[in-house]
Every structure is written in C-alpha cells, then in structure tokens.
Write a protein that holds these residues in place. Structure first.
Motif, PDB file in Angstrom:
ATOM      1  N   LEU A 191      94.150  44.255  63.601  1.00  0.00           N
ATOM      2  CA  LEU A 191      94.258  45.174  62.475  1.00  0.00           C
ATOM      3  C   LEU A 191      94.996  46.420  62.917  1.00  0.00           C
ATOM      4  O   LEU A 191      94.515  47.162  63.778  1.00  0.00           O
ATOM      5  N   ALA A 192      96.160  46.637  62.351  1.00  0.00           N
ATOM      6  CA  ALA A 192      96.944  47.829  62.678  1.00  0.00           C
ATOM      7  C   ALA A 192      96.356  49.040  61.967  1.00  0.00           C
ATOM      8  O   ALA A 192      95.767  48.914  60.880  1.00  0.00           O
ATOM      9  N   SER A 193      96.504  50.195  62.575  1.00  0.00           N
ATOM     10  CA  SER A 193      95.939  51.416  61.993  1.00  0.00           C
ATOM     11  C   SER A 193      96.507  51.684  60.604  1.00  0.00           C
ATOM     12  O   SER A 193      95.790  52.115  59.707  1.00  0.00           O
ATOM     13  N   LYS A 194      97.773  51.389  60.413  1.00  0.00           N
ATOM     14  CA  LYS A 194      98.415  51.676  59.122  1.00  0.00           C
ATOM     15  C   LYS A 194      97.885  50.778  57.995  1.00  0.00           C
ATOM     16  O   LYS A 194      98.021  51.101  56.815  1.00  0.00           O
ATOM     17  N   ASP A 195      97.281  49.641  58.359  1.00  0.00           N
ATOM     18  CA  ASP A 195      96.762  48.714  57.357  1.00  0.00           C
ATOM     19  C   ASP A 195      95.316  48.998  56.987  1.00  0.00           C
ATOM     20  O   ASP A 195      94.741  48.306  56.145  1.00  0.00           O
ATOM     21  N   MET A 196      94.720  49.962  57.616  1.00  0.00           N
ATOM     22  CA  MET A 196      93.312  50.264  57.375  1.00  0.00           C
ATOM     23  C   MET A 196      93.187  51.420  56.393  1.00  0.00           C
ATOM     24  O   MET A 196      93.817  52.468  56.548  1.00  0.00           O
ATOM     25  N   GLU A 197      92.368  51.220  55.347  1.00  0.00           N
ATOM     26  CA  GLU A 197      92.139  52.260  54.356  1.00  0.00           C
ATOM     27  C   GLU A 197      91.100  53.249  54.865  1.00  0.00           C
ATOM     28  O   GLU A 197      90.069  52.856  55.399  1.00  0.00           O
ATOM     29  N   LEU A 198      91.384  54.538  54.717  1.00  0.00           N
ATOM     30  CA  LEU A 198      90.465  55.569  55.204  1.00  0.00           C
ATOM     31  C   LEU A 198      89.503  56.037  54.121  1.00  0.00           C
ATOM     32  O   LEU A 198      88.353  56.349  54.393  1.00  0.00           O
ATOM     33  N   GLY A 199      90.003  56.086  52.864  1.00  0.00           N
ATOM     34  CA  GLY A 199      89.141  56.532  51.777  1.00  0.00           C
ATOM     35  C   GLY A 199      89.280  58.002  51.447  1.00  0.00           C
ATOM     36  O   GLY A 199      88.622  58.504  50.540  1.00  0.00           O
ATOM     37  N   LEU A 200      90.098  58.713  52.192  1.00  0.00           N
ATOM     38  CA  LEU A 200      90.382  60.107  51.884  1.00  0.00           C
ATOM     39  C   LEU A 200      91.796  60.439  52.345  1.00  0.00           C
ATOM     40  O   LEU A 200      92.380  59.708  53.158  1.00  0.00           O
ATOM     41  N   THR A 201      92.345  61.502  51.826  1.00  0.00           N
ATOM     42  CA  THR A 201      93.732  61.857  52.104  1.00  0.00           C
ATOM     43  C   THR A 201      93.813  62.876  53.230  1.00  0.00           C
ATOM     44  O   THR A 201      93.208  63.958  53.150  1.00  0.00           O
ATOM     45  N   LEU A 214      87.041  57.142  64.193  1.00  0.00           N
ATOM     46  CA  LEU A 214      85.665  57.613  64.014  1.00  0.00           C
ATOM     47  C   LEU A 214      84.941  56.795  62.945  1.00  0.00           C
ATOM     48  O   LEU A 214      83.749  56.494  63.080  1.00  0.00           O
ATOM     49  N   ARG A 215      85.665  56.410  61.907  1.00  0.00           N
ATOM     50  CA  ARG A 215      85.041  55.603  60.849  1.00  0.00           C
ATOM     51  C   ARG A 215      84.646  54.227  61.383  1.00  0.00           C
ATOM     52  O   ARG A 215      83.564  53.723  61.083  1.00  0.00           O
ATOM     53  N   LEU A 216      85.523  53.624  62.193  1.00  0.00           N
ATOM     54  CA  LEU A 216      85.201  52.326  62.781  1.00  0.00           C
ATOM     55  C   LEU A 216      83.985  52.422  63.697  1.00  0.00           C
ATOM     56  O   LEU A 216      83.115  51.538  63.693  1.00  0.00           O
ATOM     57  N   LEU A 217      83.919  53.493  64.489  1.00  0.00           N
ATOM     58  CA  LEU A 217      82.771  53.683  65.367  1.00  0.00           C
ATOM     59  C   LEU A 217      81.485  53.872  64.563  1.00  0.00           C
ATOM     60  O   LEU A 217      80.418  53.361  64.929  1.00  0.00           O
ATOM     61  N   HIS A 218      81.605  54.600  63.455  1.00  0.00           N
ATOM     62  CA  HIS A 218      80.436  54.812  62.591  1.00  0.00           C
ATOM     63  C   HIS A 218      79.970  53.499  61.984  1.00  0.00           C
ATOM     64  O   HIS A 218      78.764  53.204  61.944  1.00  0.00           O
ATOM     65  N   LEU A 219      80.911  52.665  61.533  1.00  0.00           N
ATOM     66  CA  LEU A 219      80.564  51.368  60.975  1.00  0.00           C
ATOM     67  C   LEU A 219      79.896  50.474  62.024  1.00  0.00           C
ATOM     68  O   LEU A 219      78.963  49.725  61.720  1.00  0.00           O
TER      69      LEU A 219
END
Length: 254
Positions: A191-201, A214-219
């Motif tokens: 999974l490339a970083s650019k293909d991952m949705e963050l949910g905020l701008t 940080l979001r991946l670590l939290h998940l």
C-alpha cells in the motif's frame, strides 16, 4: 559521581560502596588498593605494598607506575572519574578472565532448563547488565549497528535507538509474537502512502505522510486492544457457560 561507577562498584561487590566518592583522596586510594589486591592482581603480593600503604607520601609515585604498568591511556588520567571508570572496567575484564567458563554458562537455555534458576540466575543476569556502561562509545556503536540490521532509522541519541530496538524485539522477536505471526499472518498488501485515505486535509506532504503513519499505528493498537477484549470475553464465557455447582445443596419442591 557517575551512576555507572556506582553500578560497576556494585558488580565488583566493593565493600565500601556506600558513601564512596572518587574525589575523596583517602577513599580513592583505598579503592585502588582493593582493586589490585582483589580483582586485577597484575602485581605479585609483595609488589603491592606501595599501593596498599594508602597513607604514605610516596603513594602517588607508586600509583603512577601502576598506571604505566597497566598501559592506562593518558587522556583518562587527568580526570578522576574517567580514571575511576577505566580502572573499574579493567577490573571487570580481569574478573571475567578469571571466571570465563562460569560466565559462559549464563545463557537463556541454561536459565530456562533449570541449570541456573531463581536467585542465582537473577543475580548473574543483573551483574552482567550492571557491568554495561550505556554511555560508552562501544555501547553506542553496538546499538547503532543493531539498529541498522533491523532497518531502524538512525537517530543522534543512541538511547532512543535502544528503546526502538526494545519495542522491535518485543513486537517481532518474542516467541509469542513469532507464533502469533505464523498462526495469523495474511498475504502482505503493498500500500503506497498516496493511495491511503487520511480523512482530513493537510497541505504539507511531509506532515500528511507522518499523520498517515500515526493513523496506521493507532489502528494497530486498536486491533491489539480488540484482541485482548475478545480474549476476556471468551474467558468469561468459559466460566459462565460451565459453572461449578454443588448439586448436593439443591432442592426439588418444598
């Protein structure tokens, strides 16, 4: 006084550890005499008289010769604490040389198999760890080399790297973690970083990528928490689904 000096004195079982200060001339001389008589022993017994006579005016001359005979580097001789650390390291090396066969038995297998158990194993393990000087260049270089092997990014503070290594070992190399990986691993997904949705701008690319990490670590932490919750539920159901009862206390009718 450096904490590392206190730890090394404890490892060597120095009897006058409490209240020791290398800046105290008499205590310093007593330590040097004790190290040579009990640990280093580079001189024959009759040659140690000059160091053992700690109240003699000629003691410093004997000590200077002693340092020369030990090939002590000049750069550490100008600082009392650095010189004390060097002498203690020297004593530990000689102590190891005298007990090399015994210390080689201090392995994980020997401890787990029962050949070294209980207090004996704990004491030996603590002695080995206490002898480490975590601020020495050799230790710092070792930590950096270990971090490179597992591809942990470099950091200017080797103690931060050591903490990262500890977390890596705990999460990846412990027997429980390895078994969990073998039992529950799934096909890897690239999974490339650019293909991952963050949910905020976030406008800045670097900050946005850091936020995704940080979001991946939290998940991942949430997944571990959910696993623990499921284990608790299963344990509770095991008890409630098969309760232990004493049928002799039961009554039927009035």
């Amino acid at each position: 006084m450096r904490k590392s000096i206190s730890r090394k004195l404890e490892v060597l079982q120095y009897p006058a550890l409490i209240g020791f200060n290398p800046a105290d001339e008499q205590r310093w001389r007593l330590l040097v005499a004790w190290l040579e008589n009990q640990k280093i022993r580079v001189y024959k017994e009759n040659e140690r008289i000059g160091l053992s006579n700690t109240t003699s005016d000629a003691w410093n001359q004997h000590f200077a010769k002693y340092l020369s005979d030990l090939a002590c580097p000049q750069k550490v001789q100008s600082n009392r604490e650095s010189l004390c650390t060097w002498l203690l390291d020297c004593a530990i090396r000689y102590e190891y040389g005298d007990n090399v066969n015994q210390l080689k038995t201090l392995t994980k297998d020997n401890i787990q198999s029962g050949r070294l158990v209980g207090k004996e194993a704990a004491v030996k393990a603590m002695e080995a760890l206490s002898a480490l000087d975590v601020n020495s260049p050799e230790f710092a270089n070792g930590v950096r080399e270990a971090a490179k092997l597992v591809k942990i990014p470099a950091h200017e503070n080797h103690l931060v790297l050591l903490k990262a290594l500890s977390l890596f070992v705990e999460s990846r190399l412990k027997e429980e973690a390895v078994q969990d990986f073998i039992s529950n691993r799934e096909p890897a997904i690239q999974l490339a970083s650019k293909d991952m949705e963050l949910g905020l701008t976030i406008m800045d690319d670097t900050t946005r990528d850091a936020a995704k990490v940080l979001r991946l670590l939290h998940l991942n932490d949430l997944r571990k928490l959910q696993t623990s919750i499921n284990e608790c539920i299963v344990a509770a159901q095991t008890i409630t689904a098969n309760p232990r009862t004493d049928q002799s206390l039961g009554q039927v009718g009035r």
